[in-house]
Design a protein around this motif. Structure first.
Motif, PDB file in Angstrom:
ATOM      1  N   UNK A  18      11.072 -20.640 -46.062  1.00 28.89           N
ATOM      2  CA  UNK A  18      11.387 -21.521 -45.230  1.00 28.89           C
ATOM      3  C   UNK A  18       9.582 -21.947 -44.936  1.00 28.89           C
ATOM      4  N   UNK A  19       8.920 -20.805 -45.068  1.00 30.12           N
ATOM      5  CA  UNK A  19       7.071 -20.928 -44.779  1.00 30.12           C
ATOM      6  C   UNK A  19       6.636 -20.938 -45.867  1.00 30.12           C
ATOM      7  N   UNK A  61       4.738 -15.143 -43.077  1.00 31.93           N
ATOM      8  CA  UNK A  61       5.167 -16.661 -42.263  1.00 31.93           C
ATOM      9  C   UNK A  61       3.181 -16.046 -42.579  1.00 31.93           C
ATOM     10  N   UNK A  73       3.896 -17.082 -36.807  1.00 34.11           N
ATOM     11  CA  UNK A  73       3.506 -16.023 -37.405  1.00 34.11           C
ATOM     12  C   UNK A  73       2.469 -17.032 -38.223  1.00 34.11           C
ATOM     13  N   UNK A  74       3.277 -18.407 -38.313  1.00 35.69           N
ATOM     14  CA  UNK A  74       2.659 -19.564 -39.245  1.00 35.69           C
ATOM     15  C   UNK A  74       0.869 -20.028 -38.754  1.00 35.69           C
ATOM     16  N   UNK A 111       9.840 -19.272 -37.308  1.00 32.74           N
ATOM     17  CA  UNK A 111       8.274 -18.819 -38.079  1.00 32.74           C
ATOM     18  C   UNK A 111       7.495 -19.414 -37.459  1.00 32.74           C
ATOM     19  N   UNK A 128       6.670 -27.514 -42.386  1.00 34.27           N
ATOM     20  CA  UNK A 128       8.154 -27.611 -43.056  1.00 34.27           C
ATOM     21  C   UNK A 128       8.364 -27.086 -41.398  1.00 34.27           C
ATOM     22  N   UNK A 187      11.268 -12.593 -35.267  1.00 33.82           N
ATOM     23  CA  UNK A 187       9.659 -12.523 -35.613  1.00 33.82           C
ATOM     24  C   UNK A 187       8.415 -13.189 -34.621  1.00 33.82           C
ATOM     25  N   UNK A 221      14.109 -14.532 -45.947  1.00 32.78           N
ATOM     26  CA  UNK A 221      13.825 -16.307 -44.708  1.00 32.78           C
ATOM     27  C   UNK A 221      12.542 -16.858 -44.563  1.00 32.78           C
ATOM     28  N   UNK A 222      11.346 -16.083 -44.655  1.00 38.11           N
ATOM     29  CA  UNK A 222      10.177 -16.673 -44.089  1.00 38.11           C
ATOM     30  C   UNK A 222       9.698 -17.077 -45.731  1.00 38.11           C
ATOM     31  N   UNK A 256      14.013 -23.993 -39.033  1.00 36.28           N
ATOM     32  CA  UNK A 256      14.822 -22.663 -39.013  1.00 36.28           C
ATOM     33  C   UNK A 256      13.631 -22.060 -37.795  1.00 36.28           C
TER      34      UNK A 256
END
Lengths: 273, 321
Positions: free
Chosen positions: B100-101, B69, A126-127, A123, A117, A157, B96-97, A120
């Motif tokens: 949302x993650x 994340x 990193x995911x 991110x 998802x 990030x 924040x991470x 924002x």
């Protein structure tokens, strides 16, 4: 779904995807056409030619992973996934309406075959690195693809992730920067310039590939070069045109986050063909 | 005999050390367990896991947002992933991470914050985590745990690993009194009543559980019989135990090493208001930050001890009458 490496066929799918994007955002009366249209060749070529995936078996453990970190370009992902058969094409125009699976930004609660998802900014890389690390641990052939916006990489990030990827030699990931030069408030160069972008990624230890991101052949070549690069992560700086394919949207910051009118939509569809 | 006569409260290990030991055991029993750390492995005790399972340990450097994340990506790929750092850093820099993650897409990540509260002492407020419970509880779908001693921390970390939901576990830096014996059963979401008393209930989490037990003796000498509850799981909170305590004792004091404005206290108050309204008092950190000193000096200066808990209980008793 029928995968293909044929450039002509991929271009035809791109044309369909562009029509979906313009139509669905017009119907929704809000959304982000510019950054969806710039990424059409990037996303379409991935899903129809490169990704190891199976819409009939979306939980296949060894599938490749795709993350649209610039989640506001959801219409391009929804259109491509629908054309692949993950989700219905018929309801694409329910974008951004209550109870629709086509939420404003990609939402796994509504489409479980989404890997993340997003919405924002900052991110996704990193995911993707976490998923790439899991794949390496499992000795899986999985590769991970993350599409970033050029404005998005102003987020700190991203550079934490860039350090991580190079330090840990994560070579089963490809970061793709949709370098369309425009962000919400205007041109990237006027808001927070990224130059020299390729040098930045090189300094962070990444293998940099630069090519025209709106040219299917060039995009195919970039993906092949990334897959062949071992021992370090790769980044594809995809030089694209914001709003690509619709003359009055091209290079026009206004269409970062504004829906076309019905009349503009008709004009756009005529141009796309 | 004192109400807490059965608790010797001998100084045991810090909960962060118990966390490290639990991780090591999890690593041995399950090859699917992985750990991320942000240059604090020696402080968070994840170094025990790192030494035994280097291939399953991911060093993220001083970059907590990225670490959260990356942990989410590992968890989304089916790993039982832990990320650890000082609580102040992982919750504040990674919030924040986490939202949302992890929380929003319901990713099964385990987040451990050590060096919580003000009891870290010398390092001072930049490292003191007095808002972590509030932040963690505001992440939808998160389970939030704050163990009181090494026995409960070890057991709850192990239980959290096999829970199919994101979890935040709060641990402390300094050695704390051991409350439990090895045969104690711990269940996430089920509080533990440590003493019984009809006059008032003290609900606590973390290191304040032992302080509450010490306060029981002081209050017993004054003729006040106190029930103490270890609310180790702050979310989902044990509603039944709270409603029962409110009905049976008519007064509740909540004590915690955290801002009273956003901690366990307000969550208990919500349940009390919805079930059996009764007198309540809140003990913890007010609307300010602490300062450096030895842990004992800091805890004394900011009234984080049994005496202050007892004083709060007396206030509640006065209002009850």
């Amino acid at each position: 779904m029928q995968k293909t490496s044929n450039v002509r066929e991929l271009e035809q799918i791109c044309q369909k995807v562009r029509r979906h994007i313009v139509t669905m955002i017009t119907e929704a009366k809000s959304g982000h056409p510019g950054g969806s249209l710039s990424a059409v060749e990037i996303v379409t070529t991935l899903f129809f030619d490169v990704l190891r995936h199976d819409p009939a078996n979306p939980t296949w453990a060894e599938r490749d992973r795709f993350i649209l970190s610039k989640g506001h370009a959801a219409p391009v992902l929804y259109s491509v996934m629908a054309e692949c058969g993950y989700t219905p094409v018929e309801t694409l125009n329910s974008l951004r309406t209550i109870d629709s699976i086509y939420q404003g930004h990609p939402d796994r609660r509504f489409i479980p075959s989404l890997e993340a998802s997003t919405g924002s900014l900052g991110v996704g890389l990193s995911l993707g690195l976490g998923m790439a690390e899991a794949a390496r641990l499992d000795k899986s052939p999985t590769r991970v693809y993350v599409v970033l916006g050029d404005g998005e990489i102003q987020e700190g990030q991203i550079w934490e992730a860039a350090m991580y990827g190079a330090f840990h030699k994560v070579d089963n990931i490809l970061a793709i920067v949709d370098d369309n030069l425009i962000q919400l408030d205007g041109w990237v160069k006027d808001i927070m310039a990224l130059d020299p972008l390729a040098d930045k990624w090189r300094a962070f230890g990444w293998h940099v590939i630069e090519a025209n991101g709106n040219d299917v052949t060039a995009v195919q070549k970039a993906y092949a070069e990334a897959a062949a690069t071992k021992g370090k992560p790769s980044v594809f700086l995809a030089h694209t045109i914001k709003g690509k394919g619709v003359s009055f949207m091209e290079n026009n910051p206004k269409f970062h986050g504004m829906a076309p009118t019905k009349e503009e939509c008709a004009l756009a569809l005529k141009e796309i063909g | 005999m004192a109400a807490n006569g059965k608790y010797e409260l001998k100084l045991g290990a810090a909960t962060r050390e118990a966390f490290g030991n639990a991780l090591l055991e999890l690593g041995k029993e399950n090859p699917n367990v992985v750990v991320c750390d942000a240059d604090l492995a020696k402080s968070t005790f994840t170094h025990l896991f790192q030494k035994s399972f280097p291939e399953r340990f991911f060093s993220c450097g001083i970059a907590e947002a990225n670490m959260v994340s990356i942990g989410a990506g590992l968890a989304a790929s089916g790993k039982i992933a832990f990320v650890a750092s000082f609580s102040a850093f992982v919750l504040n820099k990674g919030f924040e991470q986490l939202r949302v993650t992890v929380a929003y897409p319901k990713v099964n990540l385990k987040v451990v914050g050590t060096h919580s509260g003000i009891s870290i002492g010398e390092d001072g407020p930049s490292q003191m985590s007095v808002e972590d419970i509030g932040l963690a509880c505001s992440l939808a779908g998160f389970t939030v745990i704050s163990p009181a001693d090494e026995v409960s921390c070890f057991a709850l970390v192990k239980a959290a690993a096999y829970l199919d939901s994101p979890v935040f576990i709060r641990a402390g830096r300094v050695k704390v009194a051991t409350i439990y014996t090895a045969d104690q059963n711990f269940e996430i979401g089920k509080s533990i009543q440590l003493t019984d008393g009809k006059d008032l209930t003290i609900i606590a989490h973390g290191m304040m559980v032992a302080e509450a037990l010490k306060a029981v003796d002081v209050l017993a000498a004054e003729g006040i019989a106190v029930r103490v509850i270890d609310m180790h799981t702050i979310k989902p909170v044990d509603r039944d135990a709270i409603a029962k305590a409110a009905a049976e004792t008519g007064a509740i004091v909540v004590t915690e090493e955290h801002f009273t404005a956003t901690g366990l206290g307000v969550r208990v108050a919500q349940v009390v208001a919805e079930t059996n309204p009764c007198v309540m008092e809140f003990h913890g950190m007010g609307d300010f930050y602490a300062e450096s000193g030895t842990p004992e000096q800091v805890l004394t200066k900011f009234h984080m001890n049994a005496e202050a808990v007892a004083a709060t209980a007396r206030r509640a008793m006065k209002r009850k009458k």
